[in-house]
Design a protein around this motif. Structure first.
Motif, PDB file in Angstrom:
ATOM      1  N   LEU A   7      60.835 123.817 111.011  1.00 44.88           N
ATOM      2  CA  LEU A   7      61.351 123.037 109.886  1.00 44.88           C
ATOM      3  C   LEU A   7      62.624 123.672 109.338  1.00 44.88           C
ATOM      4  CD1 LEU A   7      61.083 120.661 107.959  1.00 44.88           C
ATOM      5  CD2 LEU A   7      59.443 122.031 106.623  1.00 44.88           C
ATOM      6  N   ASP A   8      62.635 124.982 109.216  1.00 43.85           N
ATOM      7  CA  ASP A   8      63.845 125.690 108.780  1.00 43.85           C
ATOM      8  C   ASP A   8      65.007 125.395 109.726  1.00 43.85           C
ATOM      9  OD1 ASP A   8      62.820 126.958 106.511  1.00 43.85           O
ATOM     10  OD2 ASP A   8      62.198 128.748 107.626  1.00 43.85           O
ATOM     11  N   GLU A   9      64.729 125.452 111.030  1.00 43.18           N
ATOM     12  CA  GLU A   9      65.769 125.219 112.031  1.00 43.18           C
ATOM     13  C   GLU A   9      66.315 123.790 111.948  1.00 43.18           C
ATOM     14  OE1 GLU A   9      66.178 125.214 116.879  1.00 43.18           O
ATOM     15  OE2 GLU A   9      64.585 126.408 115.966  1.00 43.18           O
ATOM     16  N   LEU A  10      65.417 122.820 111.822  1.00 41.54           N
ATOM     17  CA  LEU A  10      65.853 121.429 111.688  1.00 41.54           C
ATOM     18  C   LEU A  10      66.691 121.219 110.438  1.00 41.54           C
ATOM     19  CD1 LEU A  10      62.683 119.392 112.728  1.00 41.54           C
ATOM     20  CD2 LEU A  10      64.927 119.302 113.810  1.00 41.54           C
ATOM     21  N   ALA A  11      66.214 121.741 109.335  1.00 45.56           N
ATOM     22  CA  ALA A  11      66.923 121.573 108.066  1.00 45.56           C
ATOM     23  C   ALA A  11      68.315 122.183 108.138  1.00 45.56           C
ATOM     24  CB  ALA A  11      66.113 122.193 106.925  1.00 45.56           C
ATOM     25  N   ALA A  12      68.413 123.383 108.708  1.00 45.23           N
ATOM     26  CA  ALA A  12      69.709 124.043 108.825  1.00 45.23           C
ATOM     27  C   ALA A  12      70.637 123.263 109.753  1.00 45.23           C
ATOM     28  CB  ALA A  12      69.526 125.467 109.337  1.00 45.23           C
TER      29      ALA A  12
ATOM     30  N   LYS B 230      64.456 121.034 103.472  1.00 47.00           N
ATOM     31  CA  LYS B 230      63.221 120.875 104.229  1.00 47.00           C
ATOM     32  C   LYS B 230      62.471 119.635 103.740  1.00 47.00           C
ATOM     33  CE  LYS B 230      60.975 124.877 104.448  1.00 47.00           C
ATOM     34  NZ  LYS B 230      60.533 126.278 104.453  1.00 47.00           N
ATOM     35  N   GLN B 231      62.492 119.402 102.455  1.00 44.91           N
ATOM     36  CA  GLN B 231      61.826 118.234 101.887  1.00 44.91           C
ATOM     37  C   GLN B 231      62.426 116.944 102.449  1.00 44.91           C
ATOM     38  OE1 GLN B 231      61.861 118.123  97.621  1.00 44.91           O
ATOM     39  NE2 GLN B 231      61.051 116.049  97.515  1.00 44.91           N
ATOM     40  N   GLU B 232      63.743 116.892 102.533  1.00 40.35           N
ATOM     41  CA  GLU B 232      64.394 115.695 103.041  1.00 40.35           C
ATOM     42  C   GLU B 232      64.075 115.480 104.525  1.00 40.35           C
ATOM     43  OE1 GLU B 232      68.741 113.497 103.005  1.00 40.35           O
ATOM     44  OE2 GLU B 232      68.606 115.590 102.415  1.00 40.35           O
ATOM     45  N   VAL B 233      64.044 116.550 105.298  1.00 40.36           N
ATOM     46  CA  VAL B 233      63.693 116.442 106.714  1.00 40.36           C
ATOM     47  C   VAL B 233      62.291 115.861 106.860  1.00 40.36           C
ATOM     48  CG1 VAL B 233      63.186 117.762 108.828  1.00 40.36           C
ATOM     49  CG2 VAL B 233      65.246 118.267 107.487  1.00 40.36           C
ATOM     50  N   LEU B 234      61.355 116.325 106.067  1.00 36.46           N
ATOM     51  CA  LEU B 234      59.981 115.828 106.139  1.00 36.46           C
ATOM     52  C   LEU B 234      59.894 114.370 105.699  1.00 36.46           C
ATOM     53  CD1 LEU B 234      58.023 118.945 104.894  1.00 36.46           C
ATOM     54  CD2 LEU B 234      58.097 118.012 107.204  1.00 36.46           C
ATOM     55  N   ARG B 235      60.606 113.998 104.650  1.00 36.02           N
ATOM     56  CA  ARG B 235      60.596 112.594 104.206  1.00 36.02           C
ATOM     57  C   ARG B 235      61.171 111.681 105.284  1.00 36.02           C
ATOM     58  NH1 ARG B 235      62.939 114.208  99.370  1.00 36.02           N
ATOM     59  NH2 ARG B 235      64.756 112.993  99.923  1.00 36.02           N
ATOM     60  N   LEU B 236      62.269 112.109 105.923  1.00 34.87           N
ATOM     61  CA  LEU B 236      62.871 111.305 106.982  1.00 34.87           C
ATOM     62  C   LEU B 236      61.931 111.183 108.184  1.00 34.87           C
ATOM     63  CD1 LEU B 236      66.536 112.632 106.841  1.00 34.87           C
ATOM     64  CD2 LEU B 236      65.752 110.344 106.216  1.00 34.87           C
ATOM     65  N   ALA B 237      61.248 112.264 108.519  1.00 35.69           N
ATOM     66  CA  ALA B 237      60.294 112.239 109.630  1.00 35.69           C
ATOM     67  C   ALA B 237      59.146 111.274 109.324  1.00 35.69           C
ATOM     68  CB  ALA B 237      59.755 113.639 109.904  1.00 35.69           C
ATOM     69  N   LEU B 238      58.671 111.283 108.108  1.00 38.79           N
ATOM     70  CA  LEU B 238      57.605 110.369 107.695  1.00 38.79           C
ATOM     71  C   LEU B 238      58.069 108.927 107.812  1.00 38.79           C
ATOM     72  CD1 LEU B 238      54.896 109.657 106.307  1.00 38.79           C
ATOM     73  CD2 LEU B 238      56.092 109.959 104.133  1.00 38.79           C
ATOM     74  N   ASN B 239      59.261 108.645 107.308  1.00 39.92           N
ATOM     75  CA  ASN B 239      59.786 107.284 107.356  1.00 39.92           C
ATOM     76  C   ASN B 239      60.005 106.821 108.792  1.00 39.92           C
ATOM     77  OD1 ASN B 239      59.770 106.886 104.583  1.00 39.92           O
ATOM     78  ND2 ASN B 239      61.802 107.785 104.339  1.00 39.92           N
TER      79      ASN B 239
END
Length: 68
Positions: free
Chosen positions: A15-20, A26-35
């Motif tokens: 998650l850190d790697e994706l966000a960077a 990290k929160q935005e990455v998770l929200r986008l993955a959920l959507n």
């Protein structure tokens, strides 16, 4: 709504790697993955509905093509 998410060290590192890489939190990455996952699920449902209507109409043709 607040939520606690427990990740393994490996998942957190990913998650850190994706966000960077994306320049996002990290929160935005998770929200986008959920959507994205939700949208794919609904597209699959829609495809199933369309195929349920279309396949019976063309069943004979598909059967003939399948035997060629």
């Amino acid at each position: 709504m607040a939520m606690t998410l427990r990740l393994t060290d490996e998942e957190n590192a990913r998650l850190d790697e994706l966000a960077a890489a994306e320049g996002r939190s990290k929160q935005e990455v998770l929200r986008l993955a959920l959507n994205d996952r939700w949208a794919r699920m609904h597209k699959e449902e829609q495809l199933g509905e369309v195929l349920g209507r279309v396949l019976p109409r063309y069943r004979a043709l598909l059967d003939r093509i399948g035997t060629v």
